[in-house]
Design a protein around this motif. Structure first.
Motif, short mmCIF file in Angstrom:
data_model
loop_
_atom_site.label_atom_id
_atom_site.label_comp_id
_atom_site.label_asym_id
_atom_site.label_seq_id
_atom_site.Cartn_x
_atom_site.Cartn_y
_atom_site.Cartn_z
N VAL A 178 -28.15 30.83 -49.99
CA VAL A 178 -26.72 30.53 -49.96
C VAL A 178 -26.07 31.13 -51.20
N ASP A 179 -24.94 31.77 -50.98
CA ASP A 179 -24.13 32.32 -52.06
C ASP A 179 -23.86 31.23 -53.10
N SER A 182 -20.47 29.52 -53.02
CA SER A 182 -20.33 28.64 -51.86
C SER A 182 -21.11 27.35 -52.07
N TRP A 217 -25.76 33.28 -46.81
CA TRP A 217 -24.71 32.44 -46.24
C TRP A 217 -23.55 32.32 -47.23
N ARG A 218 -22.34 32.54 -46.71
CA ARG A 218 -21.15 32.50 -47.57
C ARG A 218 -20.06 31.66 -46.91
N TRP A 219 -19.29 30.97 -47.74
CA TRP A 219 -18.14 30.20 -47.29
C TRP A 219 -16.91 31.06 -47.53
N THR A 220 -16.24 31.46 -46.48
CA THR A 220 -15.24 32.51 -46.59
C THR A 220 -13.81 32.01 -46.55
N LEU A 561 -17.64 38.65 -57.93
CA LEU A 561 -18.60 39.63 -57.41
C LEU A 561 -18.84 40.73 -58.42
N GLU A 586 -26.49 38.83 -53.76
CA GLU A 586 -25.33 37.96 -53.58
C GLU A 586 -24.04 38.76 -53.69
N ALA A 589 -23.50 40.84 -50.54
CA ALA A 589 -23.04 40.06 -49.39
C ALA A 589 -21.52 39.98 -49.35
N GLY A 590 -20.89 39.95 -50.53
CA GLY A 590 -19.43 39.90 -50.59
C GLY A 590 -18.76 41.25 -50.62
#
Length: 849
Positions: A178-179, A182, A217-220, A561, A586, A589-590
């Motif tokens: 998980v990011d 996040s 996994w990221r919360w966007t 980032l 990480e 991912a972004g």
């Protein structure tokens, strides 16, 4: 989202509870706030009794059952109505005949009097071990409290999960990493409550707001509170009297809020009641909500007009200095008149804090009047958010219509940066810069941008001629300082000028007690890390990267980032491959699907780290991207792209190609006047096995800096197959801070000893190589040879490895520019030496996964 939720972070507590309910034990009281996992822990402990012949009687306290005698045991004990003493006695008799037994009582704070007495007497008479759960901050029957106060049972207070435990739990539930931002948001919002976490995460995943990107996994987006979670939280909040509701809503909209402000806008007594009920907490000066999710729920149910009015009431109580942001944000979302001057001041402050989404929002509001300064600040924020087209439209208009020559020139300077870095249109950037220069205005800003453009193209001559002079001039603002400092840092990094590198850091504001106040400061930090990496002083760059990451760790938008990329670069520079991979994965991912130019830096660094870790498959698509092209602002980093390709080929087993790439990197660096990059390229060639080609140039460059000196000594030792001197090189690399090179030097020492028949020394050197590799996380060709020596020539081993990785003979021949028959011959001879006749067995021989 139907997912299994493991019991994470409670191993010690589970062992303690399980031990407390074994036969002969007395039991335990488990206490904690709502949602902390008391019942789940109790159930997990009770499952360990399965198959032991122990009976579990599970009673439940509740508001409804509290109205009935022995309501907690309704349906569990067959006790007819009667006198209290007789009823309780019959209940105890029925429990006694069920032994061996464990009596479990959930929510014991809600027990009726009769049930509480039965529980107490079961403990006092030692009829059975007892497992009790109860909620803290709730009234508890005195007879239940006596269980631990009178030392009948131990009490275990269950705390919410900490951030690391929350992150681990979410990763296990989602089945992947998980990011960090996040995970931090999840923990901050839920405060480690497994109950709240489960509901929030389930809703966000189901709604597509919490998704995987590049395996992380990221919360966007912002959370939306589900009806189920809202019901849980509203039940915990309880009914709110009007005054208390005002307190909670004021704090929900504007926390932290001064206690004096809340008392003035509501009433002191309402604030005191809210604090007593555990809805808000104060330190005497400011008030905050007791739980972040209270705010999410109240803001959701609050009417828009009420929210705007309350924000305005708080806003007028706040000063505009020294921090204009709180007042500006509340004003912007309130029923107060717009205040463009305040919005502009706050946008500039948000930019200095690297909070670009907020800066853009405030600047957009400030620019509503058409003021050129506000529009320029807005365009800068848009550009740094990778919204280059929007920024270009504003800047082009300003360059044509701004009221002064100076302002039009400044717009062209900003256009140059936006067109080159954000939009990757170097020809148009050059035209904008020419227009700024032709105006005759702002000569220092124009000169600073000219240096930055030259650095991007790898044109070092003007940088070294003009850059040091500009460093010592009285530069007018942060923009000029960061442009000059970045350009000079690039030149200093590539040419090995540590003195110039340090001067540039000071001018750019990257010192022991400061970080730059504009977004291009991340580019400066990356160049400083590169300079110290090439020089051989990676610890210096590590310190700088750590400060930049700390300044951006909790921010939305690209700043966080970029901080991850700089920190990942520093870890890679120190040979800490595992750490670099975590940071760069990480960041990727972004950045991967964004338009941000830092994705090109991340791609090269991540590909290098993956390849050094031996992860050829994951590195492959990144390396393909490098081959497809580079960003025009990073042309000066072409040698680094080639070195990433060299490590990628090595990870795939293609020694010949990897050395060709390393030599090409050295040649490009030499032709462009970048001796420090040339040193790193030749060092890479030595690590990949070719000291002969590297030694002449490393001898010529040996005085450039610490890295050059150690690389030269390493090359000499490897060329001479001198195990003792290779071990000395390994020690020097470890001392310098390059763990990957240290491991390779030790591995080469093992190979040298083995060829000399010194098996004991070879085993010792190999053990050292393995130890260093464990510290770095690297899995390089040199290490593979040391750990798994085979009776093969270098060419045979290369062809065997390519074959083991699934390449057909024709593809191997094309890759190595030899004939298919030559490949077949090498494979035949290697098979005889290894005793292998099947191609599929080669992978096991080489230890490939």
């Amino acid at each position: 989202m139907e997912r299994t939720w493991p019991l994470t972070g409670r191993d010690d507590e589970l062992r303690r509870v399980a031990a407390s309910i074994r036969p002969g034990a007395s039991g335990v009281v488990v206490a904690g706030p709502a949602g902390v996992g008391k019942t789940r822990l109790a159930r997990e402990a009770l499952t360990k009794l399965a198959g032991t012949g122990v009976t579990v009687v599970w009673g439940h306290g509740s508001t409804a059952a509290r109205q009935m005698p022995l309501g907690a045991f309704a349906g569990l004990l067959d006790v007819p109505a009667g006198y209290t003493a007789e009823t309780i006695g019959r209940a105890l008799d029925q429990l006694a005949v069920r032994r061996p037994l464990v009596l479990a009582v959930d929510d014991a704070h809600l027990l009726d009097e009769h049930s509480a007495i039965v529980l107490h007497r079961t403990v006092v008479r030692r009829l059975a071990p007892v497992l009790v759960t109860l909620r803290t901050r709730e009234p508890v029957p005195d007879i239940v409290t006596a269980l631990w106060k009178d030392d009948h049972l131990p009490r275990l207070d269950l705390s919410p999960l900490d951030e690391a435990e929350t992150t681990g739990l979410v990763a296990r539930v989602l089945g992947g990493p998980v990011d960090s931002a996040s995970a931090h948001r999840l923990w901050t919002l839920t405060q480690g409550s497994p109950l709240f976490l489960r509901h929030l995460l389930a809703a966000e995943v189901s709604a597509g707001r919490f998704t995987p990107a590049s395996g992380i996994w990221r919360w966007t987006s912002q959370p939306m509170i589900s009806p189920e979670l809202a019901d849980l939280i509203e039940h915990e909040i309880g009914r709110l009297a009007p005054g208390v509701r005002d307190v909670v809503d004021l704090v929900a909209l504007a926390e932290p809020v001064a206690v004096s402000t809340v008392s003035m806008l509501a009433t002191p007594s309402a604030l005191e009641e809210a604090e007593e009920r555990g809805l808000v907490r104060t330190d005497g000066l400011v008030a905050r909500l007791a739980h972040p999710l209270y705010g999410e729920v109240r803001r959701t149910v609050m009417g828009a007009l009420r929210a705007r009015r309350l924000r305005g009431q708080v806003a007028v109580t706040l000063p505009a200095a020294p921090d204009p942001i709180p007042r500006a944000v509340l004003t912007l979302d309130s029923d107060l008149p717009a205040d463009p001057a305040l919005f502009l001041e706050a946008a500039e402050a948000a930019t200095r804090l690297f909070d670009l989404p907020l800066a853009e929002r405030l600047a957009r509001a400030a620019a509503g009047t058409g003021a050129p300064v506000a529009r320029l600040v807005h365009a800068a924020a848009l550009s740094w958010l990778s919204r280059g087209d929007e920024a270009e439209a504003i800047l082009r208009d300003l360059a044509e219509t701004a009221p002064s020559t100076e302002f039009r020139a400044m717009a062209q300077v900003h256009r140059t940066g936006n067109l080159l870095w954000t939009m990757a249109r170097p020809e148009e950037a050059r035209q904008a810069l020419d227009a700024a220069e032709a105006s005759g205005a702002l000569p220092v800003h124009v000169a600073a941008m000219s240096l930055a453009v030259a650095a991007a193209a790898g044109d070092l001559s003007p940088l070294l001629d003009r850059g040091p002079q500009l460093l010592h001039e009285d530069l007018p603002d942060d923009l000029a300082r960061i442009l000059v400092a970045s350009a000079v840092s690039a030149a200093a990094a590539l040419t090995g000028r540590r003195d110039l590198l340090d001067e540039a850091a000071v001018v750019g504001g990257l010192t022991a007690d400061r970080v730059p106040t504009v977004i291009p400061g991340f580019g400066l930090a990356d160049l400083q890390v590169l300079g110290h990496r090439l020089d051989g002083t990676p610890a210096r760059g590590d310190d700088q990267a750590r400060r930049m990451r700390a300044a951006s760790a909790d921010l939305p938008g690209p700043a966080r980032l970029m901080g991850l990329v700089v920190a990942g670069h520093a870890a890679l520079a120190g040979g800490r491959v595992v750490e670099a991979l975590a940071l760069l994965r990480e960041a990727w991912a972004g950045l991967a699907d964004s338009g941000h130019e830092f994705r090109f830096r991340c791609r090269t660094l991540l590909a290098t780290a993956l390849a050094q870790a031996g992860n050829a498959a994951e590195a492959a698509p990144l390396l393909t991207g490098i081959l497809m092209g580079q960003h025009p602002a990073y042309r000066f980093l072409a040698p680094e792209d080639l070195l990433a390709l060299a490590w990628g080929a090595a990870a795939e087993g293609s020694t010949t190609e990897s050395l060709d790439r390393a030599v090409a990197a050295a040649e490009v660096a030499r032709e462009s006047g970048a001796p420090a990059f040339e040193v790193l390229a030749w060092q890479t060639a030595v690590q990949l096995g070719d000291a002969t080609s590297a030694l002449p140039r490393l001898m010529a460059l040996a005085q450039l800096g610490p890295r050059a000196r150690v690389a030269c000594a390493h090359a000499r030792a490897w060329a001479d197959a001198d195990g003792e001197r290779l071990l000395e090189a390994a020690e020097d690399w470890a001392r310098l801070g390059d763990l990957v090179a240290a491991g390779d030097a030790a591995a080469q020492a093992a190979d040298a000893y083995r060829h000399q028949g010194r098996q004991g020394s070879a085993l010792s050197a190999s053990a050292l190589a393995v130890k260093l590799a464990a510290r770095s996380g690297a899995n390089t060709p040199a290490l593979a040879i040391a750990v798994r020596p085979l009776p093969l020539t270098a060419r045979e081993r290369e062809i065997v490895e390519l074959a083991a990785r699934g390449l057909p003979n024709k593809d191997i021949a094309e890759r190595l520019t030899v004939s298919v028959r030559t490949v077949e011959g090498h494979l035949y001879r290697a098979g005889l030496k290894l005793g292998v006749s099947e191609r599929t067995a080669l992978k096991d021989v080489l230890g490939l996964e």
